[in-house]
Scaffold this active site. Structure first.
Site, PDB file in Angstrom:
ATOM      1  N   GLU A   1      19.320  38.308  32.865  1.00  0.00           N
ATOM      2  CA  GLU A   1      19.520  36.947  32.336  1.00  0.00           C
ATOM      3  C   GLU A   1      18.270  36.429  31.617  1.00  0.00           C
ATOM      4  OE1 GLU A   1      20.432  33.925  35.272  1.00  0.00           O
ATOM      5  OE2 GLU A   1      20.802  32.417  33.743  1.00  0.00           O
TER       6      GLU A   1
ATOM      7  N   LYS B   1      23.477  38.421  30.799  1.00  0.00           N
ATOM      8  CA  LYS B   1      23.816  36.998  30.971  1.00  0.00           C
ATOM      9  C   LYS B   1      22.941  36.168  30.035  1.00  0.00           C
ATOM     10  CE  LYS B   1      24.048  33.367  34.485  1.00  0.00           C
ATOM     11  NZ  LYS B   1      24.484  33.056  35.847  1.00  0.00           N
TER      12      LYS B   1
HETATM   13  P1  13P Z   1      24.180  27.327  34.647  1.00  0.00           P
HETATM   14  O1  13P Z   1      25.534  27.843  34.258  1.00  0.00           O
HETATM   15  O2  13P Z   1      24.219  26.028  35.384  1.00  0.00           O
HETATM   16  O3  13P Z   1      23.201  27.350  33.506  1.00  0.00           O
HETATM   17  O4  13P Z   1      23.624  28.325  35.745  1.00  0.00           O
HETATM   18  C1  13P Z   1      23.772  29.669  35.558  1.00  0.00           C
HETATM   19  C2  13P Z   1      22.697  30.369  36.262  1.00  0.00           C
HETATM   20  O5  13P Z   1      22.936  31.262  37.031  1.00  0.00           O
HETATM   21  C3  13P Z   1      21.307  29.951  36.000  1.00  0.00           C
HETATM   22  O6  13P Z   1      20.450  30.962  36.426  1.00  0.00           O
END
Ligand code: 13P
Length: 355
Positions: free
Chosen positions: A177, A219
């Site tokens: 991510e 992600k």
């Molecule tokens: P949000 O969808 O609230 O941005 O959170 C996703 C997430 O896992 C942040 O690390």
């Protein structure tokens, strides 16, 4: 687990019509969200909240996995079942956030590097033993006219790749991510430029560390203007820029792309995902969601810390999960949305931010 098993777990997470619920807020982050609603952040209340989410009847239809954090994976339901088992019993794969947070980057005080590599191999093995099948690590990239620095992008890409390689070694599918934040007044064009550069650096680092792309999920943020930008791009433009950026920078071997919601309101996050899936042209990966706030906000608001509201909270989660499940196959419509309890932004949540 073989590479093939990792791939099959990754594909299960993004099976047709499914995505991921990110319920991995750290204790301080969830405490801030509870505080905004006047809910006491005790271990028991946090457990009750997570149990409410995880036992939502029918939600498994739209959720291939749920991301927990350390406290939650160690907790048991009110009936005494570990929460990881509560999920797996419904066919939902348990996941775990394993980074230890974004910390100030030496030499660049306005930027962060995500930490947590020390001792990670042993922590991953322990989480695997508790039933986790996948993991998550979030890198945070701040954006303005000058930032991000090359040092910030390369330090975060390196850490993501080291984490991902360790996960695969320990039979966990890594969710990678790299989040380019929506904070600030940058244009959508600047977001596309930096998101592309960050993805390029991340996949280069993944290549260097020998990560099997077939056994991971990406992600990313959507390509979107900063929250304070005077020109907010329409839905079609966000979808087109996001898909263009991913086609350029996310290899086809990656089985799935699961977006974070990043502070978009719940309905807009669903609408953007739907539009991306409706665009013509090649999409070699599954394109779905791994939303935190955009799935949880209406449920938290409906529950409000009160036992008598538990089923209202579950209805709110079910509704958002079903809308996003539809959006993951490009079938979200006004009719699907109709009757949504509390899908819009509650006013208190604008400052909500994971650490
Ligand atoms: P949000 O969808 O609230 O941005 O959170 C996703 C997430 O896992 C942040 O690390």
């Amino acid at each position: 687990m073989t590479g093939h098993d990792l791939e099959s777990v990754a594909l299960t997470l993004v099976a047709e019509g499914k995505g991921i619920l990110a319920a991995d807020e750290t204790v301080p982050t969830l405490t801030r969200r509870f505080d905004a609603l006047g809910i006491r952040s005790t271990e028991e209340n946090r457990r009750t909240y997570r149990e409410m989410l995880f036992t939502t009847s029918g939600a498994a239809e739209f959720m291939g996995g749920v991301i927990m954090q350390d406290e939650t994976i160690r907790q048991k339901s009110s009936a005494g079942t570990p929460l990881a088992e509560v999920l797996s019993g419904q066919g939902i794969l348990p996941g775990i956030k394993v980074d230890t947070g974004a910390k100030p980057l030496a030499g660049s005080p306005h930027e962060t590097v995500t930490e947590g590599l020390d001792g990670l191999r042993d922590r991953l093995a322990a989480y695997r033993g508790m039933g986790a099948r996948f993991a998550k690590w979030r890198a945070v990239i701040h954006l303005d006219d000058v930032l991000p620095s090359l040092g910030c992008v390369s330090a975060n890409a390196h850490a993501l790749a080291r984490y991902a390689a360790l996960c695969q070694e320990q039979n966990l599918v890594p969710i990678v991510e790299p989040e380019v934040l929506m904070d600030g007044s940058h244009t959508i064009e600047r977001c596309e430029e930096i998101t592309g550069a960050v993805l390029h650096a991340v996949f280069h680092a993944l290549f260097e560390q020998g990560v099997a792309l077939e056994g991971m999920l990406l992600k990313p943020n959507m390509v979107i203007a900063g929250k304070e930008c005077s020109r907010q791009a329409p839905v079609h433009e966000v979808a087109t820029a996001t898909l263009r950026c991913l086609r350029r920078h996310a290899p086809a071997a990656v089985p799935g792309i699961v977006f974070l919601s990043g502070g978009q309101n719940a309905r807009l996050a669903t609408t953007h995902l739907n539009e991306i899936n409706r665009l013509p042209g090649p999409k070699p990966w599954k394109v779905s969601f791994s939303y935190g706030r955009a799935l949880q906000d209406p449920a938290l608001e409906a529950w409000h810390g009160r036992d008598e509201n538990l089923s209202a909270g579950q209805r709110a989660l079910y509704h958002r999960a079903s809308c996003n499940g539809a959006a993951s196959v490009g079938k979200y419509t006004d009719e699907v949305e109709a009757g949504a309890p509390g899908a819009d932004d509650p006013p208190h949540r604008r400052d909500w931010r994971d650490d």
